[in-house]
Design an enzyme around this catalytic site. Structure first.
Site, PDB file in Angstrom:
ATOM      1  N   ASP A 104       0.870  -1.170   0.000  1.00  0.00           N
ATOM      2  CA  ASP A 104       0.000   0.000   0.000  1.00  0.00           C
ATOM      3  C   ASP A 104       0.909   1.223   0.000  1.00  0.00           C
ATOM      4  O   ASP A 104       2.139   1.096  -0.153  1.00  0.00           O
ATOM      5  CB  ASP A 104      -1.021  -0.027   1.159  1.00  0.00           C
ATOM      6  CG  ASP A 104      -0.407   0.239   2.526  1.00  0.00           C
ATOM      7  OD1 ASP A 104       0.838   0.394   2.614  1.00  0.00           O
ATOM      8  OD2 ASP A 104      -1.156   0.300   3.516  1.00  0.00           O
TER       9      ASP A 104
ATOM     10  N   HIS B 207       4.435 -31.936   8.674  1.00  0.00           N
ATOM     11  CA  HIS B 207       3.929 -30.592   8.399  1.00  0.00           C
ATOM     12  C   HIS B 207       3.032 -30.573   7.164  1.00  0.00           C
ATOM     13  O   HIS B 207       2.155 -29.722   7.046  1.00  0.00           O
ATOM     14  CB  HIS B 207       5.089 -29.614   8.200  1.00  0.00           C
ATOM     15  CG  HIS B 207       6.037 -29.592   9.354  1.00  0.00           C
ATOM     16  ND1 HIS B 207       5.646 -29.245  10.628  1.00  0.00           N
ATOM     17  CD2 HIS B 207       7.362 -29.904   9.437  1.00  0.00           C
ATOM     18  CE1 HIS B 207       6.682 -29.328  11.445  1.00  0.00           C
ATOM     19  NE2 HIS B 207       7.739 -29.735  10.747  1.00  0.00           N
TER      20      HIS B 207
ATOM     21  N   CYS C 269       2.844  -3.476   3.851  1.00  0.00           N
ATOM     22  CA  CYS C 269       2.039  -2.311   4.212  1.00  0.00           C
ATOM     23  C   CYS C 269       2.729  -1.677   5.422  1.00  0.00           C
ATOM     24  O   CYS C 269       3.906  -1.951   5.665  1.00  0.00           O
ATOM     25  CB  CYS C 269       0.570  -2.676   4.457  1.00  0.00           C
ATOM     26  SG  CYS C 269       0.229  -3.713   5.890  1.00  0.00           S
TER      27      CYS C 269
ATOM     28  N   THR D  76       2.320  -2.083   8.690  1.00  0.00           N
ATOM     29  CA  THR D  76       2.675  -3.087   9.705  1.00  0.00           C
ATOM     30  C   THR D  76       2.888  -4.485   9.125  1.00  0.00           C
ATOM     31  O   THR D  76       3.410  -5.358   9.821  1.00  0.00           O
ATOM     32  CB  THR D  76       1.536  -3.218  10.734  1.00  0.00           C
ATOM     33  OG1 THR D  76       0.342  -3.569  10.010  1.00  0.00           O
ATOM     34  CG2 THR D  76       1.314  -1.915  11.493  1.00  0.00           C
TER      35      THR D  76
ATOM     36  N   HIS E 180       7.941 -25.093   8.455  1.00  0.00           N
ATOM     37  CA  HIS E 180       6.737 -25.704   9.022  1.00  0.00           C
ATOM     38  C   HIS E 180       5.467 -25.394   8.236  1.00  0.00           C
ATOM     39  O   HIS E 180       4.556 -26.219   8.207  1.00  0.00           O
ATOM     40  CB  HIS E 180       6.524 -25.214  10.467  1.00  0.00           C
ATOM     41  CG  HIS E 180       7.440 -25.864  11.456  1.00  0.00           C
ATOM     42  ND1 HIS E 180       7.169 -25.926  12.804  1.00  0.00           N
ATOM     43  CD2 HIS E 180       8.646 -26.472  11.294  1.00  0.00           C
ATOM     44  CE1 HIS E 180       8.149 -26.560  13.439  1.00  0.00           C
ATOM     45  NE2 HIS E 180       9.075 -26.893  12.542  1.00  0.00           N
TER      46      HIS E 180
HETATM   47  C1  RB5 Z   1      -2.057   2.627   6.442  1.00  0.00           C
HETATM   48  O1  RB5 Z   1      -1.987   3.818   7.168  1.00  0.00           O
HETATM   49  C2  RB5 Z   1      -1.926   1.442   7.394  1.00  0.00           C
HETATM   50  O2  RB5 Z   1      -3.104   1.266   8.107  1.00  0.00           O
HETATM   51  C3  RB5 Z   1      -1.562   0.203   6.626  1.00  0.00           C
HETATM   52  O3  RB5 Z   1      -0.376   0.413   5.923  1.00  0.00           O
HETATM   53  C4  RB5 Z   1      -1.306  -1.059   7.428  1.00  0.00           C
HETATM   54  O4  RB5 Z   1      -0.411  -0.830   8.457  1.00  0.00           O
HETATM   55  C5  RB5 Z   1      -2.495  -1.818   7.842  1.00  0.00           C
HETATM   56  O5  RB5 Z   1      -2.409  -2.907   8.390  1.00  0.00           O
END
Ligand code: RB5
Length: 149
Positions: free
Chosen positions: A8, A133, A65, A67, A98
């Site tokens: 993203d 596995h 993204c 996180t 695994h």
């Molecule tokens: C975008 O601001 C953020 O929410 C996205 O990149 C991500 O971390 C969502 O899981």
């Protein structure tokens, strides 16, 4: 390997760096976007990535993204995908050994570029352990149908 990469807006810079790294390692890379840091919705790119894994166009995927969490959730909605969110190498190793992970997810706000490269390389180089596995991983493709559905 044929590898698809998607993100993203929060991870476009990390995507560009990892795309170059994959090319340096000799892989064939399909960048599914986005091409700019304009705000987008991670499910759109997670679903796009999942579809090229499911149809065999790509053998492995890299989902990024802020996180790594949101896009991994989107990818994992497709039963052909086993996407592991990773921020250190040991998890990257076990995601392959695994779980036979075919997509790695990482967060641009959680991990530095050198660590991301190390995780990616471990993900690409570690074989699936198979054996016990394999039975468990096989079950991931066939979730039980809810009796109330
Ligand atoms: C975008 O601001 C953020 O929410 C996205 O990149 C991500 O971390 C969502 O899981």
């Amino acid at each position: 390997m044929r590898i698809a990469i998607a993100s993203d807006h929060a991870a476009v810079a990390l995507k560009a760096d990892l795309r170059e790294y994959l090319i340096e390692l000799g892989h064939e890379v399909a960048d599914l976007g986005p091409d700019s840091a304009d705000s987008v919705d991670y499910p759109d790119y997670g679903y796009k990535l999942a579809s090229v894994i499911a149809d065999g166009t790509a053998e492995r995927g890299v989902a990024l993204c802020g996180t790594g969490l949101g896009i991994s959730m989107a990818v994992n909605r497709n039963p052909a995908c086993r996407c592991a969110v990773v921020s250190e190498q040991l998890s990257a190793y076990f995601s392959r050994d695994h779980n036979d992970a075919n997509v790695i997810a990482m967060g641009a706000r959680m991990i530095g570029i050198e660590q991301a490269k190390a995780c990616l390389r471990t993900f690409l180089e570690t074989p699936f352990g198979g054996d016990r596995h394999a039975r468990r991983v096989g079950k991931l493709s066939h979730p039980p149908v809810s009796e109330t559905a």
